[in-house]
Design a protein around this motif. Structure first.
Motif, PDB file in Angstrom:
ATOM      1  N   MET A   1       0.843  -1.187   0.000  1.00 33.63           N
ATOM      2  CA  MET A   1       0.000   0.000   0.000  1.00 33.63           C
ATOM      3  C   MET A   1       0.888   1.251   0.000  1.00 33.63           C
ATOM      4  N   PRO A   2       0.696   2.184  -0.968  1.00 38.12           N
ATOM      5  CA  PRO A   2       1.499   3.398  -0.982  1.00 38.12           C
ATOM      6  C   PRO A   2       1.098   4.336   0.153  1.00 38.12           C
ATOM      7  N   ILE A   3       2.055   4.696   0.992  1.00 42.36           N
ATOM      8  CA  ILE A   3       1.792   5.578   2.123  1.00 42.36           C
ATOM      9  C   ILE A   3       2.638   6.842   1.969  1.00 42.36           C
ATOM     10  N   LEU A   4       2.020   7.992   2.169  1.00 45.72           N
ATOM     11  CA  LEU A   4       2.773   9.242   2.147  1.00 45.72           C
ATOM     12  C   LEU A   4       3.893   9.171   3.181  1.00 45.72           C
ATOM     13  N   ASN A   5       5.079   9.609   2.799  1.00 52.79           N
ATOM     14  CA  ASN A   5       6.222   9.518   3.704  1.00 52.79           C
ATOM     15  C   ASN A   5       5.945  10.206   5.033  1.00 52.79           C
ATOM     16  N   ARG A   6       5.358  11.402   4.986  1.00 46.87           N
ATOM     17  CA  ARG A   6       5.110  12.130   6.231  1.00 46.87           C
ATOM     18  C   ARG A   6       4.099  11.381   7.096  1.00 46.87           C
ATOM     19  N   ALA A   7       3.086  10.798   6.476  1.00 46.21           N
ATOM     20  CA  ALA A   7       2.103  10.020   7.236  1.00 46.21           C
ATOM     21  C   ALA A   7       2.769   8.825   7.898  1.00 46.21           C
ATOM     22  N   ALA A   8       3.664   8.182   7.165  1.00 41.92           N
ATOM     23  CA  ALA A   8       4.372   7.031   7.727  1.00 41.92           C
ATOM     24  C   ALA A   8       5.242   7.450   8.906  1.00 41.92           C
ATOM     25  N   GLU A   9       5.816   8.644   8.815  1.00 44.77           N
ATOM     26  CA  GLU A   9       6.661   9.145   9.900  1.00 44.77           C
ATOM     27  C   GLU A   9       5.866   9.392  11.184  1.00 44.77           C
ATOM     28  N   LEU A  10       4.557   9.597  11.047  1.00 41.99           N
ATOM     29  CA  LEU A  10       3.701   9.865  12.213  1.00 41.99           C
ATOM     30  C   LEU A  10       3.307   8.594  12.965  1.00 41.99           C
ATOM     31  N   ILE A 172      -5.520  -6.566   7.540  1.00 42.17           N
ATOM     32  CA  ILE A 172      -4.842  -5.278   7.655  1.00 42.17           C
ATOM     33  C   ILE A 172      -4.523  -4.758   6.259  1.00 42.17           C
ATOM     34  N   GLY A 173      -4.759  -3.467   6.049  1.00 51.08           N
ATOM     35  CA  GLY A 173      -4.491  -2.867   4.746  1.00 51.08           C
ATOM     36  C   GLY A 173      -5.662  -2.946   3.799  1.00 51.08           C
ATOM     37  N   SER A 174      -6.800  -3.455   4.280  1.00 50.20           N
ATOM     38  CA  SER A 174      -7.993  -3.570   3.441  1.00 50.20           C
ATOM     39  C   SER A 174      -9.058  -2.571   3.892  1.00 50.20           C
ATOM     40  N   PHE A 175      -9.970  -2.265   2.988  1.00 51.72           N
ATOM     41  CA  PHE A 175     -11.089  -1.382   3.280  1.00 51.72           C
ATOM     42  C   PHE A 175     -12.380  -2.049   2.830  1.00 51.72           C
ATOM     43  N   ALA A 176     -13.470  -1.683   3.461  1.00 52.09           N
ATOM     44  CA  ALA A 176     -14.777  -2.208   3.065  1.00 52.09           C
ATOM     45  C   ALA A 176     -15.822  -1.114   3.255  1.00 52.09           C
ATOM     46  N   THR A 177     -16.735  -1.008   2.308  1.00 48.91           N
ATOM     47  CA  THR A 177     -17.812  -0.033   2.422  1.00 48.91           C
ATOM     48  C   THR A 177     -18.984  -0.525   1.585  1.00 48.91           C
ATOM     49  N   ARG A 178     -20.091   0.208   1.637  1.00 46.99           N
ATOM     50  CA  ARG A 178     -21.235  -0.159   0.813  1.00 46.99           C
ATOM     51  C   ARG A 178     -22.104   1.050   0.546  1.00 46.99           C
ATOM     52  N   ASP A 179     -22.859   0.972  -0.529  1.00 46.00           N
ATOM     53  CA  ASP A 179     -23.801   2.016  -0.907  1.00 46.00           C
ATOM     54  C   ASP A 179     -25.090   1.843  -0.108  1.00 46.00           C
ATOM     55  N   GLY A 180     -25.705   2.935   0.279  1.00 47.60           N
ATOM     56  CA  GLY A 180     -26.976   2.861   1.004  1.00 47.60           C
ATOM     57  C   GLY A 180     -26.781   2.476   2.452  1.00 47.60           C
ATOM     58  N   GLU A 313     -12.967   4.842  -4.650  1.00 41.89           N
ATOM     59  CA  GLU A 313     -11.861   5.125  -5.561  1.00 41.89           C
ATOM     60  C   GLU A 313     -10.600   5.540  -4.803  1.00 41.89           C
ATOM     61  N   VAL A 314     -10.782   6.334  -3.754  1.00 39.04           N
ATOM     62  CA  VAL A 314      -9.629   6.740  -2.943  1.00 39.04           C
ATOM     63  C   VAL A 314      -8.997   5.517  -2.286  1.00 39.04           C
ATOM     64  N   ALA A 315      -9.834   4.640  -1.723  1.00 41.26           N
ATOM     65  CA  ALA A 315      -9.316   3.428  -1.066  1.00 41.26           C
ATOM     66  C   ALA A 315      -8.573   2.541  -2.059  1.00 41.26           C
ATOM     67  N   LYS A 316      -9.115   2.399  -3.261  1.00 47.84           N
ATOM     68  CA  LYS A 316      -8.453   1.573  -4.281  1.00 47.84           C
ATOM     69  C   LYS A 316      -7.109   2.155  -4.682  1.00 47.84           C
ATOM     70  N   SER A 317      -7.025   3.489  -4.731  1.00 47.24           N
ATOM     71  CA  SER A 317      -5.754   4.125  -5.106  1.00 47.24           C
ATOM     72  C   SER A 317      -4.695   3.900  -4.034  1.00 47.24           C
ATOM     73  N   LEU A 318      -5.118   3.678  -2.790  1.00 46.33           N
ATOM     74  CA  LEU A 318      -4.175   3.437  -1.704  1.00 46.33           C
ATOM     75  C   LEU A 318      -3.861   1.966  -1.508  1.00 46.33           C
ATOM     76  N   ALA A 319      -4.906   1.150  -1.517  1.00 45.33           N
ATOM     77  CA  ALA A 319      -4.734  -0.266  -1.139  1.00 45.33           C
ATOM     78  C   ALA A 319      -4.753  -1.223  -2.313  1.00 45.33           C
ATOM     79  N   GLY A 320      -5.141  -0.736  -3.476  1.00 43.47           N
ATOM     80  CA  GLY A 320      -5.287  -1.630  -4.620  1.00 43.47           C
ATOM     81  C   GLY A 320      -6.693  -2.193  -4.676  1.00 43.47           C
ATOM     82  N   GLU A 321      -7.202  -2.379  -5.881  1.00 44.50           N
ATOM     83  CA  GLU A 321      -8.599  -2.796  -6.052  1.00 44.50           C
ATOM     84  C   GLU A 321      -8.903  -4.110  -5.351  1.00 44.50           C
ATOM     85  N   ALA A 322      -7.945  -5.019  -5.301  1.00 49.11           N
ATOM     86  CA  ALA A 322      -8.165  -6.333  -4.686  1.00 49.11           C
ATOM     87  C   ALA A 322      -8.378  -6.237  -3.182  1.00 49.11           C
TER      88      ALA A 322
END
Length: 328
Positions: A1-10, A172-180, A313-322
């Motif tokens: 998962m791509p993490i911003l360097n500054r975020a990782a430093e925190l 860990i490193g996964s996201f889940a959500t749903r419409d409605g 879309e934001v979650a996929k850009s961070l964690a990958g679609e899978a």
């Protein structure tokens, strides 16, 4: 998962905050120390505006972006309260408060939002404003409603609110959500059964409320299996059953408490009506009377389609679609 360097430093700092909150849990609206710590850190970060006491003990921080010609304020929300549970983890940062524990992860949520606050205060690489919303009393106290009733949305002109909850059941490193509908409504049941008390050796002279209450516990479960469309869902849980205080006395009263959860407002209406009927008739069949209370607590949490798709879309850009589950 791509993490911003500054975020990782925190990471280490956020972990430290989380462990501090974990060691010092507070319940419902009585989160004074937690709220004070949050406000102290927001001030340290250089957050532009900090308002305390919204919804009793809620905290709101405003961060202005490098630009603000969009006129949009986005809310990011976390909860602060713990649960009345004795911790038995043996962790070095276990709760120091007897009978209280951050067992639902709100210590993590608060720390995550503080990490976002520090990063956004440093960078301000956005157009508009961010409202950091730290909510008390999520665990049954309707703290979110209290903050809204206190003018949260109007005072800060918040257009959208985003929140997230830890989920130990997904990797860990996964996201889940749903419409409605995302999270069920929750309503509270309180049932008092009244009979005629007496000596346990002479039950023929009594009207046993425990027998009636036991039958009611079983009967109300038929509501979900026999009155609700199998394509819908509702959960009725009896979580309290109290009666008597002596071995040789049949009590006059028995008490049942519990919750009803569903994803549909129509089912809430049906539950209130049908469960009341079941309780009344079963009590009468046993010669007792019943007092039935159905208290509507929290409504269903509903995600709007546009925001759901955006988050996905934001979650996929961070964690990958899978690693992103949509409509779970």
């Amino acid at each position: 998962m791509p993490i911003l360097n500054r975020a990782a430093e925190l990471h280490e700092e956020v972990t430290g905050w989380r462990r501090h909150f974990h060691e010092n849990p507070e319940l419902l609206y009585d989160v004074h120390k937690t709220a004070a710590k949050v406000a102290e850190l927001l001030k340290e970060f250089g957050v532009d505006e900090i308002v305390t006491g919204i919804g009793q003990t809620g905290v709101v921080g405003i961060i202005n972006g490098n630009k603000n010609d969009s006129g949009i304020t986005i809310g990011l929300r976390a909860d602060m309260d713990a649960l009345p549970i004795k911790e038995a983890t043996g962790k070095p940062y276990a709760s120091k408060i007897e009978g209280m524990m951050h067992a639902c992860g709100h210590d993590g949520h608060t720390s995550m939002l503080l990490g976002a606050a520090k990063y956004l205060s440093e960078t301000r690489n956005f157009n508009g404003r961010v409202a950091l919303i730290f909510q008390p009393a999520e665990e049954g106290g309707a703290g979110g409603k209290a903050m809204i009733d206190d003018g949260l949305m109007e005072k800060f002109d918040i257009k959208e609110v985003y929140g997230m909850h830890n989920a130990p059941t997904i990797p860990i490193g996964s996201f889940a959500t749903r419409d409605g509908a995302m999270l069920a409504s929750v309503d509270q049941l309180d049932i008092t059964i009244t009979g005629v008390g007496g000596h346990a050796a002479m039950p023929q002279n009594c009207v046993d409320p425990i027998l009636a209450a036991s039958a009611i516990v079983q009967a109300i479960q038929s509501f979900a299996s026999r009155n609700v469309d199998p394509m819908n869902s509702i959960v009725v849980s009896v979580t309290k059953f109290q009666a008597g205080n002596a071995y040789n006395v049949i009590p006059t009263e028995a008490y049942i408490g519990g919750t009803v959860r569903s994803l549909d407002e129509g089912l809430r209406d049906m539950a209130e009506k049908r469960l009341g009927e079941i309780v009344d008739h079963v009590a009468k069949a046993h010669g007792c009377t019943a007092k039935f209370s159905y208290d509507r607590q929290y409504p269903t949490t509903v995600n709007h389609t546009k925001q759901y798709l955006f988050v996905g879309e934001v979650a996929k850009s961070l964690a990958g679609e899978a690693n992103v589950e949509m409509n779970t």
